[in-house]
Scaffold this motif. Structure first.
Motif, mmCIF file in Angstrom:
data_model
loop_
_atom_site.group_PDB
_atom_site.id
_atom_site.type_symbol
_atom_site.label_atom_id
_atom_site.label_comp_id
_atom_site.label_asym_id
_atom_site.label_seq_id
_atom_site.Cartn_x
_atom_site.Cartn_y
_atom_site.Cartn_z
ATOM 1 N N LYS A 1 -10.164 11.151 3.534
ATOM 2 C CA LYS A 1 -8.758 10.798 4.188
ATOM 3 C C LYS A 1 -8.196 9.807 3.318
ATOM 4 O O LYS A 1 -6.912 9.558 3.117
ATOM 5 N N LYS A 2 -9.048 8.788 2.782
ATOM 6 C CA LYS A 2 -8.380 7.787 1.666
ATOM 7 C C LYS A 2 -7.869 8.511 0.522
ATOM 8 O O LYS A 2 -6.609 8.105 -0.081
ATOM 9 N N MET A 3 -8.723 9.541 0.092
ATOM 10 C CA MET A 3 -7.934 10.271 -1.026
ATOM 11 C C MET A 3 -6.769 10.657 -1.014
ATOM 12 O O MET A 3 -6.042 10.434 -1.792
ATOM 13 N N PHE A 4 -6.467 11.247 0.134
ATOM 14 C CA PHE A 4 -5.335 12.002 0.393
ATOM 15 C C PHE A 4 -4.251 11.100 0.937
ATOM 16 O O PHE A 4 -3.008 11.164 0.660
ATOM 17 N N GLU A 5 -4.668 9.863 1.466
ATOM 18 C CA GLU A 5 -3.558 8.785 1.908
ATOM 19 C C GLU A 5 -3.207 8.503 0.722
ATOM 20 O O GLU A 5 -1.845 8.126 0.592
ATOM 21 N N VAL A 6 -3.746 7.848 -0.213
ATOM 22 C CA VAL A 6 -3.385 7.290 -1.534
ATOM 23 C C VAL A 6 -2.607 8.539 -2.372
ATOM 24 O O VAL A 6 -1.645 8.155 -2.776
ATOM 25 N N ASN A 7 -3.364 9.476 -2.821
ATOM 26 C CA ASN A 7 -2.744 10.237 -3.642
ATOM 27 C C ASN A 7 -1.841 11.167 -3.302
ATOM 28 O O ASN A 7 -0.953 11.686 -3.988
ATOM 29 N N VAL A 8 -1.740 11.646 -1.970
ATOM 30 C CA VAL A 8 -0.945 12.625 -1.378
ATOM 31 C C VAL A 8 0.174 11.837 -0.512
ATOM 32 O O VAL A 8 1.612 11.991 -0.896
ATOM 33 N N GLN A 9 -0.051 11.301 0.492
ATOM 34 C CA GLN A 9 0.627 10.637 1.289
ATOM 35 C C GLN A 9 1.496 9.543 0.549
ATOM 36 O O GLN A 9 2.665 9.354 0.702
ATOM 37 N N GLY A 10 0.974 8.807 -0.354
ATOM 38 C CA GLY A 10 1.436 7.770 -1.251
ATOM 39 C C GLY A 10 2.763 8.422 -2.178
ATOM 40 O O GLY A 10 3.759 7.745 -2.136
ATOM 41 N N ASP B 1 0.761 -1.184 0.005
ATOM 42 C CA ASP B 1 -0.070 -0.079 -0.204
ATOM 43 C C ASP B 1 0.905 1.218 0.057
ATOM 44 O O ASP B 1 1.723 1.408 1.071
ATOM 45 N N VAL B 2 0.901 2.008 -1.080
ATOM 46 C CA VAL B 2 1.660 3.165 -1.191
ATOM 47 C C VAL B 2 1.579 4.253 -0.047
ATOM 48 O O VAL B 2 2.465 4.864 0.440
ATOM 49 N N ALA B 3 0.593 4.218 0.948
ATOM 50 C CA ALA B 3 0.072 4.992 1.899
ATOM 51 C C ALA B 3 0.952 4.202 3.277
ATOM 52 O O ALA B 3 0.720 4.817 4.272
ATOM 53 N N ALA C 1 -8.249 18.650 -4.889
ATOM 54 C CA ALA C 1 -7.428 19.390 -3.954
ATOM 55 C C ALA C 1 -6.278 18.444 -3.568
ATOM 56 O O ALA C 1 -5.053 18.672 -3.287
ATOM 57 N N SER C 2 -6.424 17.121 -3.851
ATOM 58 C CA SER C 2 -5.361 15.910 -3.706
ATOM 59 C C SER C 2 -4.467 16.399 -4.633
ATOM 60 O O SER C 2 -3.210 16.200 -4.432
ATOM 61 N N LYS C 3 -4.747 16.690 -5.784
ATOM 62 C CA LYS C 3 -3.744 16.801 -6.969
ATOM 63 C C LYS C 3 -3.127 18.102 -7.034
ATOM 64 O O LYS C 3 -1.873 18.316 -7.481
ATOM 65 N N TYR C 4 -3.638 19.203 -6.451
ATOM 66 C CA TYR C 4 -3.115 20.487 -6.291
ATOM 67 C C TYR C 4 -2.001 20.322 -5.105
ATOM 68 O O TYR C 4 -0.861 20.735 -5.395
ATOM 69 N N ALA C 5 -2.369 19.520 -4.349
ATOM 70 C CA ALA C 5 -1.303 19.122 -3.257
ATOM 71 C C ALA C 5 0.169 18.203 -3.725
ATOM 72 O O ALA C 5 0.954 18.653 -3.538
ATOM 73 N N VAL C 6 -0.296 17.407 -4.700
ATOM 74 C CA VAL C 6 0.679 16.634 -5.643
ATOM 75 C C VAL C 6 1.627 17.762 -6.302
ATOM 76 O O VAL C 6 2.722 17.385 -6.244
ATOM 77 N N GLN C 7 0.962 18.571 -6.805
ATOM 78 C CA GLN C 7 1.644 19.791 -7.869
ATOM 79 C C GLN C 7 2.502 20.509 -7.067
ATOM 80 O O GLN C 7 3.866 20.842 -7.023
ATOM 81 N N GLY C 8 2.210 20.856 -5.567
ATOM 82 C CA GLY C 8 2.771 21.790 -4.849
ATOM 83 C C GLY C 8 4.220 20.954 -4.247
ATOM 84 O O GLY C 8 5.172 21.361 -4.092
ATOM 85 N N PHE C 9 3.790 19.669 -3.823
ATOM 86 C CA PHE C 9 4.762 19.060 -3.175
ATOM 87 C C PHE C 9 5.873 18.525 -4.337
ATOM 88 O O PHE C 9 7.073 18.609 -3.911
ATOM 89 N N SER C 10 5.517 18.184 -5.604
ATOM 90 C CA SER C 10 6.551 17.916 -6.568
ATOM 91 C C SER C 10 7.287 18.936 -6.832
ATOM 92 O O SER C 10 8.692 19.047 -7.264
ATOM 93 N N GLY C 11 6.650 20.109 -6.996
ATOM 94 C CA GLY C 11 7.415 21.391 -7.350
ATOM 95 C C GLY C 11 8.515 21.881 -6.438
ATOM 96 O O GLY C 11 9.819 22.170 -6.812
ATOM 97 N N ALA C 12 8.244 21.745 -5.114
ATOM 98 C CA ALA C 12 9.095 22.055 -4.056
ATOM 99 C C ALA C 12 10.095 21.088 -3.958
ATOM 100 O O ALA C 12 11.296 21.419 -3.750
ATOM 101 N N LEU C 13 9.585 19.675 -4.131
ATOM 102 C CA LEU C 13 10.966 18.851 -4.063
ATOM 103 C C LEU C 13 11.772 18.689 -5.098
ATOM 104 O O LEU C 13 13.018 18.610 -4.929
#
Ligand code: NJP
Length: 237
Positions: free
Chosen positions: A104-113, A59-61, A153-165
């Motif tokens: 929570k599930k959406m953010f666990e898989v899409n962002v936390q993962g 599980d990616v999360a 919201a989950s994919k905006y988070a992914v964009q922010g995370f990836s850009g900063a990383l």
């Protein structure tokens, strides 16, 4: 060629096709999925003539699971060159109908993962001063859609995370980018791949080709983002 890649969400849909194309390019692969279907994905590629493909049911999360993915990859192939953070889920409903569990599930898989995927491979990539992390985000990481507040919201988070990383790890020779598709014909959001009404949508091959292009770019070049749409999709640029 001879690169080692981890592909999450490779049981079906986009991830399975990314795995196939990477194998065709000569990569050694660890396939990750949360259900037992992932074992079949690896078996399929093995029987198509790609012995250097293993599956890890994870599980990616889950941090322990993702540590196990890294451990198995290092034991089998001795390094990690590419991570494709592809696993993701989606549902589309009115915000008041989204339960806290759904959210929570959406953010666990899409962002936390996506965070955990990067976290577990980074020490190895930093040590080797090279690596590529590609995340399959979404066009909704760039604009919004009704009935999709949680997913957006989950994919905006992914964009922010990836850009900063990307900025954080540049100095280690590590490249971080996102592939942002519009509507793709897969099993996403409880759909089925190959339905006639999705004939004009993007195909899994289109996304896999974008990943190959990004991963095989010359070392001095970072492709930050690839956005792609089916022509029939009304996309506000
Ligand atoms: O979806 P689908 P896609 N841990 O349902 C796995 C994005 N995207 O290929 O866990 C590990 O066919 C699951 O395997 P299993 C989307 O947001 C799509 O379309 O074994 N793996 C399966 O292999 C996502 O990030 C569209 O059931 C987990 C895979 O994920 C990516 O594309 C549009 C997991 C999902 O396959 C791939 O989605 C867009 C977990 N916890 C973005 N949970 C689109 N299709 O239209 C699920 O903009 N998986």
């Amino acid at each position: 060629k001879d690169q080692v890649a981890i592909v999450t969400g490779a049981s079906r849909g986009i991830g399975k096709e990314i795995a196939k194309k990477l194998a065709n390019e000569g990569a050694k692969l660890t396939l990750v999925g949360s259900s037992q279907d992932i074992l079949q994905s690896a078996k399929d590629l093995n029987s198509e003539g790609f012995p250097n493909v293993i599956a890890v049911q994870a599980d990616v999360a889950n941090e322990e699971d993702m540590n196990r993915v890294v451990q198995s990859t290092l034991e089998k192939f001795g390094g990690i060159d590419i991570l494709v953070n592809n696993a993701g889920i989606g549902f589309f409903k009115l915000t008041e109908e989204v339960t806290l569990e759904d959210w929570k599930k959406m953010f666990e898989v899409n962002v936390q993962g996506v965070f955990l995927g990067a976290k577990v491979v980074l020490p190895h990539m930093k040590e080797r001063k090279s690596g590529t992390i590609i995340t399959i985000s979404s066009d909704v990481g760039r604009y919004t859609i009704p009935n999709g507040a949680a997913y957006t919201a989950s994919k905006y988070a992914v964009q922010g995370f990836s850009g900063a990383l990307a900025q954080e790890v540049r100095e280690y020779g590590i490249r971080v980018g996102t592939v942002n598709p519009g509507m793709v014909d897969t099993y996403f959001a409880n759909s089925t791949q190959g339905l006639p009404e999705k004939e004009e949508w993007l195909k899994v091959e289109d996304i896999a080709n974008a990943v190959i292009y990004m991963a095989s770019a010359p070392k001095h070049m970072l492709i930050d983002e690839i956005v792609l749409h089916p022509l029939v999709q009304n996309y506000p640029i």
